[in-house]
Design a protein around this motif. Structure first.
Motif, short mmCIF file in Angstrom:
data_model
loop_
_atom_site.label_atom_id
_atom_site.label_comp_id
_atom_site.label_asym_id
_atom_site.label_seq_id
_atom_site.Cartn_x
_atom_site.Cartn_y
_atom_site.Cartn_z
N LEU A 1 33.19 31.13 -4.72
CA LEU A 1 32.83 31.64 -6.05
C LEU A 1 32.37 33.09 -6.03
O LEU A 1 32.14 33.66 -7.09
N ALA A 2 32.17 33.66 -4.86
CA ALA A 2 31.74 35.06 -4.80
C ALA A 2 32.25 35.71 -3.53
O ALA A 2 32.56 35.03 -2.54
N GLU A 3 32.32 37.02 -3.59
CA GLU A 3 32.78 37.80 -2.45
C GLU A 3 31.60 38.59 -1.84
O GLU A 3 31.58 38.92 -0.68
N PHE A 4 30.61 38.89 -2.72
CA PHE A 4 29.46 39.67 -2.30
C PHE A 4 28.17 38.92 -2.62
O PHE A 4 28.15 38.05 -3.49
N CYS A 5 27.10 39.31 -1.91
CA CYS A 5 25.76 38.79 -2.19
C CYS A 5 24.85 39.98 -2.45
O CYS A 5 24.84 40.93 -1.66
N ASP A 6 24.10 39.93 -3.54
CA ASP A 6 23.24 41.05 -3.93
C ASP A 6 21.80 40.53 -4.03
O ASP A 6 21.57 39.33 -4.20
N VAL A 7 20.83 41.46 -3.91
CA VAL A 7 19.41 41.12 -4.09
C VAL A 7 18.75 42.26 -4.86
O VAL A 7 19.05 43.43 -4.62
N PHE A 8 17.86 41.90 -5.78
CA PHE A 8 17.04 42.92 -6.46
C PHE A 8 15.78 43.07 -5.61
O PHE A 8 14.85 42.28 -5.68
N CYS A 9 15.80 44.08 -4.75
CA CYS A 9 14.70 44.33 -3.82
C CYS A 9 13.79 45.38 -4.46
O CYS A 9 14.10 46.58 -4.40
N ASP A 10 12.73 44.94 -5.11
CA ASP A 10 11.87 45.90 -5.80
C ASP A 10 10.54 45.26 -6.13
O ASP A 10 10.38 44.04 -6.04
N ARG A 11 9.60 46.09 -6.57
CA ARG A 11 8.31 45.63 -7.03
C ARG A 11 8.54 44.63 -8.17
O ARG A 11 9.34 44.91 -9.08
N LYS B 1 27.97 40.27 -11.61
CA LYS B 1 26.94 39.59 -10.82
C LYS B 1 26.40 38.39 -11.59
O LYS B 1 26.22 38.47 -12.81
N SER B 2 26.08 37.33 -10.87
CA SER B 2 25.31 36.26 -11.49
C SER B 2 23.87 36.76 -11.53
O SER B 2 23.61 37.93 -11.33
N GLY B 3 22.90 35.90 -11.81
CA GLY B 3 21.51 36.36 -11.71
C GLY B 3 20.68 36.14 -12.96
O GLY B 3 19.49 36.43 -12.96
N TYR B 4 21.31 35.62 -14.03
CA TYR B 4 20.51 35.25 -15.20
C TYR B 4 20.45 33.72 -15.33
O TYR B 4 20.06 33.19 -16.36
N GLY B 5 20.86 33.02 -14.27
CA GLY B 5 20.80 31.57 -14.28
C GLY B 5 19.55 31.11 -13.56
O GLY B 5 18.71 30.40 -14.09
N LEU B 6 19.43 31.55 -12.29
CA LEU B 6 18.24 31.31 -11.47
C LEU B 6 17.93 29.83 -11.24
O LEU B 6 16.80 29.47 -10.92
N ASP B 7 18.91 28.96 -11.46
CA ASP B 7 18.83 27.59 -10.93
C ASP B 7 20.25 27.22 -10.51
O ASP B 7 21.21 27.93 -10.86
N VAL B 8 20.37 26.13 -9.78
CA VAL B 8 21.67 25.82 -9.16
C VAL B 8 22.76 25.72 -10.23
O VAL B 8 23.79 26.40 -10.18
N ALA B 9 22.52 24.89 -11.25
CA ALA B 9 23.58 24.65 -12.24
C ALA B 9 23.93 25.93 -13.00
O ALA B 9 25.12 26.21 -13.23
N SER B 10 22.92 26.69 -13.38
CA SER B 10 23.20 27.88 -14.22
C SER B 10 23.87 28.99 -13.43
O SER B 10 24.74 29.70 -13.95
N GLU B 11 23.46 29.17 -12.16
CA GLU B 11 24.13 30.20 -11.34
C GLU B 11 25.59 29.81 -11.12
O GLU B 11 26.49 30.65 -11.20
N LEU B 12 25.82 28.51 -10.88
CA LEU B 12 27.21 28.06 -10.67
C LEU B 12 28.02 28.19 -11.96
O LEU B 12 29.20 28.51 -11.93
N LYS B 13 27.35 27.98 -13.08
CA LYS B 13 28.03 28.14 -14.39
C LYS B 13 28.52 29.59 -14.53
O LYS B 13 29.67 29.84 -14.90
N ILE B 14 27.67 30.56 -14.17
CA ILE B 14 28.06 31.97 -14.29
C ILE B 14 29.21 32.30 -13.34
O ILE B 14 30.22 32.91 -13.73
N LEU B 15 29.06 31.88 -12.08
CA LEU B 15 30.08 32.23 -11.09
C LEU B 15 31.42 31.56 -11.43
O LEU B 15 32.49 32.15 -11.22
N GLY B 16 31.35 30.35 -11.98
CA GLY B 16 32.58 29.67 -12.40
C GLY B 16 33.26 30.46 -13.53
O GLY B 16 34.49 30.55 -13.57
N LEU B 17 32.45 31.05 -14.40
CA LEU B 17 33.02 31.86 -15.49
C LEU B 17 33.68 33.12 -14.95
O LEU B 17 34.70 33.56 -15.47
#
Ligand code: NIG
Ligand code: FE
Length: 421
Positions: A219-229, A150-166
């Motif tokens: 760049l991805a097949e699935f979409c995830d969300v951290f749905c929590d407090r 999963k991506s999710g430690y980028g949290l901006d356009v460039a960084s999320e794309l950097k993770i997914l590209g990797l």
């Protein structure tokens, strides 16, 4: 040299053949063969069965022979939930947690996911890749042949794309299969938290800018969300997952980990591929999962690492008929492990799953949770030759031993990718 490989000498082969997904009592059906053999050609299984039967085939006589010396053979583990790409450990937070700080307290002070995001944004793609490659070698050394990331430690356009590209580069450059998931909605990034309607604005960025980039570049097949407090609400999660679905990304959800938010029923309503964590589920959630095609993926590494008492109600989920899967949730904050055998040990001792149930949950049901059950997760003719060989005489010894690695060999598409020295 022959292009076919005949694997013999297995004390036990766990084929995991049969109906998919596994619910209720069928979760413990391992498709067990004593003194079995596997015939492999072009990265695929040609035959799996009792040795005498497989050896009768003309192709088996011509094949190169490989004797596994009385060990146990099973499908390679499918790790259907990881946060593979991150820049560093969070050992500093681990120490604070041991001294009494909770995961949520640390997150509120800018630690947690935001701490990892800060580190990831300044890390080079090369450094991130080097760390991920080392982790993937470790996954393979513990018998894993497919890893969701999963991506999710980028949290901006460039960084999320950097993770997914990797994810894409790693999938092409090393033997393990990487299944890419877009988790832009992991938490609201620091720079949006100080703005009025920060969460709303970040979601707008996710949906209007990032999602189209992710989809257009495949760049991805699935979409995830951290749905929590402390992360995203049910309504916010619904928006992100529905948009993702409209763009062709199948939903997966981080649900009911820290608090009960209704994320499980949202996952079922959206026909998510999988709904993960589930420590706080209630009876209605269990019923909803049992009557759905959404996998219930349990991640006992988190409870263990955080030192929590509450684990997901695995027995209730299995008995109700939910599709139970297991994964490491490899990540720097709640589950820093690449070891599926350790997860099986925790599933047995903490979730009260039997060794057979844990193995099926980590192979065939996990393959189902990644929508790859036709290709991986069991050792049957036509499937990919993805397998693990353990230095044990009986499959129950795989979870029985803990804190040590009994994996002897791992094979991906018929090629040896790990062999103990
Ligand atoms: O699956 N719960 C959200 N995501 C991760 C933890 C993320 C982190 O703390 O870095 C999990 O547990
Ligand atoms: Fe996670």
């Amino acid at each position: 040299m022959s292009d076919s490989l005949l694997i013999t000498g297995a004390a036990q082969i766990l084929t995991l053949r049969g109906g998919v997904p596994r619910r209720g009592s069928s979760l413990s059906k391992l498709g067990f063969i004593r003194d079995g053999a596997l015939l492999v050609r072009d990265g695929k299984i040609v035959a799996a069965g009792p040795r005498a039967q497989v050896e009768k085939r003309a192709e088996a006589r011509r094949a190169e022979k490989f004797d596994v010396g009385g060990r146990v053979v099973l499908p390679g583990f499918v790790d259907s939930h990881t946060h593979l790409i991150h820049a560093a450990s969070r050992a500093e937070e681990y120490e604070l947690k041991i001294q009494g700080a909770s995961y949520e307290e640390i997150a509120r002070k800018g630690g947690g996911i935001l701490n990892s995001a800060k580190k990831l944004r300044i890390a080079t793609a090369e450094a991130l890749k080097r760390r991920a490659r080392a982790a993937l070698e470790e996954f393979a050394a513990h018998g894993t042949t497919t890893v969701e990331a999963k991506s999710g430690y980028g949290l901006d356009v460039a960084s999320e794309l950097k993770i997914l590209g990797l994810h894409r580069e790693l999938n092409a450059e090393q033997p393990l299969e990487i299944v890419s998931t877009f988790l832009g909605a992991h938490t609201v990034p620091a720079e949006f938290r100080s703005l009025p309607d920060g969460a709303e604005r970040y979601i707008k960025l996710l949906v209007e800018q990032l999602l189209p980039e992710v989809v257009n570049n495949r760049l991805a097949e699935f979409c995830d969300v951290f749905c929590d407090r402390g992360a995203f609400t049910r309504e916010e999660s619904k928006r992100v997952l529905s948009e993702g679905k409209l763009h062709g990304l199948a939903p997966r959800v981080h649900a009911e980990q820290l608090s009960h938010t209704g994320a499980t029923r949202l996952a079922v309503e959206l026909e998510a591929a999988s709904c993960d964590h589930l420590e706080q589920v209630n009876a209605r959630d269990i019923w909803a999962l049992a009557n759905s095609r959404t996998a219930a993926t349990l991640l006992p590494g988190c409870g263990f690492h955080l030192g929590l008492k509450q684990y997901a109600p695995a027995r209730k989920l299995i008995e109700a008929g939910a599709i139970v899967a297991l994964a490491t949730d490899y990540n720097p904050g709640t589950s820093p492990t690449m070891s599926m055998p350790m997860i099986l040990s925790l599933a047995c001792t903490q979730l009260r799953m039997t060794p057979a149930e844990a193995i099926a949950a980590a192979t065939i049901n996990a393959a189902y949770a990644l929508r790859r059950e036709k290709r991986i997760g069991s050792l049957e003719a036509g499937k990919q030759a993805d397998l693990a060989v353990f230095e044990v005489e009986d499959y129950r010894e795989i979870p029985y031993y803990f804190g040590m690695n009994r994996c002897w060999m791992t094979m991906k598409r018929g090629e040896i990718i790990y062999m103990r020295d």
